[in-house]
Structures are given as C-alpha cells and as structure tokens.
Motif scaffolding. Structure first.
Motif, PDB file in Angstrom:
ATOM      1  N   ALA A  65       1.589   0.928   2.556  1.00 33.70           N
ATOM      2  CA  ALA A  65       1.218   1.340   3.906  1.00 33.70           C
ATOM      3  C   ALA A  65       1.272   2.865   3.982  1.00 33.70           C
ATOM      4  O   ALA A  65       2.223   3.490   3.522  1.00 33.70           O
ATOM      5  CB  ALA A  65       2.171   0.719   4.920  1.00 33.70           C
ATOM      6  N   ASP A 110      -7.528   3.050   2.937  1.00 32.17           N
ATOM      7  CA  ASP A 110      -8.279   1.984   3.581  1.00 32.17           C
ATOM      8  C   ASP A 110      -7.835   1.922   5.038  1.00 32.17           C
ATOM      9  O   ASP A 110      -6.639   1.785   5.322  1.00 32.17           O
ATOM     10  CB  ASP A 110      -8.002   0.654   2.872  1.00 32.17           C
ATOM     11  CG  ASP A 110      -8.857  -0.484   3.404  1.00 32.17           C
ATOM     12  OD1 ASP A 110      -9.960  -0.211   3.926  1.00 32.17           O
ATOM     13  OD2 ASP A 110      -8.420  -1.644   3.285  1.00 32.17           O
ATOM     14  N   PRO A 112      -8.694  -0.307   8.000  1.00 30.00           N
ATOM     15  CA  PRO A 112      -9.338  -1.429   8.672  1.00 30.00           C
ATOM     16  C   PRO A 112      -9.188  -1.323  10.188  1.00 30.00           C
ATOM     17  O   PRO A 112      -8.247  -0.716  10.692  1.00 30.00           O
ATOM     18  CB  PRO A 112      -8.599  -2.649   8.129  1.00 30.00           C
ATOM     19  CG  PRO A 112      -7.282  -2.130   7.696  1.00 30.00           C
ATOM     20  CD  PRO A 112      -7.500  -0.709   7.272  1.00 30.00           C
ATOM     21  N   ASP A 114      -8.336  -3.532  12.442  1.00 35.84           N
ATOM     22  CA  ASP A 114      -7.240  -4.231  13.105  1.00 35.84           C
ATOM     23  C   ASP A 114      -5.996  -4.422  12.226  1.00 35.84           C
ATOM     24  O   ASP A 114      -5.291  -5.421  12.329  1.00 35.84           O
ATOM     25  CB  ASP A 114      -7.716  -5.590  13.609  1.00 35.84           C
ATOM     26  CG  ASP A 114      -8.217  -6.473  12.481  1.00 35.84           C
ATOM     27  OD1 ASP A 114      -8.383  -5.970  11.353  1.00 35.84           O
ATOM     28  OD2 ASP A 114      -8.445  -7.670  12.726  1.00 35.84           O
ATOM     29  N   ASP A 115      -5.713  -3.443  11.371  1.00 35.92           N
ATOM     30  CA  ASP A 115      -4.557  -3.582  10.489  1.00 35.92           C
ATOM     31  C   ASP A 115      -4.032  -2.197  10.130  1.00 35.92           C
ATOM     32  O   ASP A 115      -4.598  -1.173  10.527  1.00 35.92           O
ATOM     33  CB  ASP A 115      -4.960  -4.352   9.224  1.00 35.92           C
ATOM     34  CG  ASP A 115      -3.789  -5.066   8.557  1.00 35.92           C
ATOM     35  OD1 ASP A 115      -2.624  -4.840   8.967  1.00 35.92           O
ATOM     36  OD2 ASP A 115      -4.025  -5.837   7.624  1.00 35.92           O
ATOM     37  N   LEU A 116      -2.956  -2.167   9.344  1.00 37.31           N
ATOM     38  CA  LEU A 116      -2.380  -0.898   8.901  1.00 37.31           C
ATOM     39  C   LEU A 116      -3.335  -0.117   8.008  1.00 37.31           C
ATOM     40  O   LEU A 116      -4.112  -0.709   7.244  1.00 37.31           O
ATOM     41  CB  LEU A 116      -1.112  -1.155   8.070  1.00 37.31           C
ATOM     42  CG  LEU A 116       0.134  -1.621   8.784  1.00 37.31           C
ATOM     43  CD1 LEU A 116       1.212  -1.957   7.762  1.00 37.31           C
ATOM     44  CD2 LEU A 116       0.633  -0.560   9.742  1.00 37.31           C
ATOM     45  N   THR A 118      -3.774   1.718   4.690  1.00 37.78           N
ATOM     46  CA  THR A 118      -3.092   1.561   3.408  1.00 37.78           C
ATOM     47  C   THR A 118      -3.691   2.515   2.376  1.00 37.78           C
ATOM     48  O   THR A 118      -4.785   3.037   2.550  1.00 37.78           O
ATOM     49  CB  THR A 118      -3.203   0.119   2.879  1.00 37.78           C
ATOM     50  OG1 THR A 118      -4.588  -0.217   2.731  1.00 37.78           O
ATOM     51  CG2 THR A 118      -2.521  -0.863   3.814  1.00 37.78           C
TER      52      THR A 118
END
Length: 135
Positions: A65, A110, A112, A114-116, A118
């Motif tokens: 992360a 990366d 995205p 709707d996410d952490l 990374t």
C-alpha cells in the motif's frame, strides 16, 4: 524448527547508513538463480551430463500500500528519478539479513477508483548478495 509468516519479513531501504522500513509493504520475494555450466567431458561416466554452477544473480520483487510520507519510499523515488542504485535488505524475525546494492528496474503505482493506491517494485541485484545470520 519454528515456522514464520511472511508478514514478519520486512524490506528496508538504506538512507544515510540507517535502514528505513518500507511502509505499507505487503509481499516480498527474494529471487536467486545461477547459470548452469556444462562440465561434461569424454571421461564422464554413464552418458550422464555433468553441470556446475556459474554466475549467480539475485533480485527482489515487492508490493504494498502506498504511504505518501514514507521516508523509504522517498529514497526509492529519488533514486529511480536520478537513475541511482539503492542499498536494501530483507530482515527476518531471527535477525537474519539478505542485503545488497540494487538497480530499480520497475516502480509502478496503481490507483484504482475504489481501493487503496498500491506500488510494485522490482530491484535487480548489483554484485553479491550478503547473507548475515541472526541471533
């Protein structure tokens, strides 16, 4: 023999002679390989090939992360942008270390929807991998 989980193995980046743990790191893989040299000769018995180890190489692949204010990530970012190598080590709970100098060959982010956020990191060893035993 005690077993350990990967979550206890940490990747450190050297900064001014001090190891800084890479925040957010989830996975790390230490890759080691060697060339195979054909040592077969006319006096080899039984028509079996003989081999010996040639040049060795190593690399580390890691991901995790993204932590915006992480000092170790900052060292990697600067080194990548300035085409410089970095000194790193993987440390195990026993204190055993695998350490060496590396070129950063992949450094991806990366993001995205709707996410952490990374990162992925690939480090190619430059010279020998030193292994020191823990306590």
């Amino acid at each position: 023999m005690p077993k350990i989980t990967g979550m206890k193995v940490k990747l450190y980046v050297m900064q001014a002679a001090t190891g800084k743990v890479l925040a957010g790191q989830k996975n790390a893989t230490l890759n080691r390989s060697a060339d195979s040299i054909d040592a077969t000769s006319k006096d080899t018995e039984g028509f079996w090939k003989e081999s010996m180890q040639g040049f060795k190489e190593w690399s580390i692949d890691a991901d995790g992360a993204f932590v915006a204010d992480d000092a170790a990530y900052g060292v990697l970012e600067d080194a990548y942008l300035n085409s410089e190598n970095v000194d790193v080590y993987l440390e195990f709970p026993s204190g055993a270390k695998y350490e060496g100098n590396c070129a950063i060959t992949d450094f991806s982010l990366d993001a995205p929807f709707d996410d952490l956020v990374t990162y992925k990191l690939s480090l190619q060893g430059n010279g020998a991998l030193a292994v020191t035993a823990g306590e």
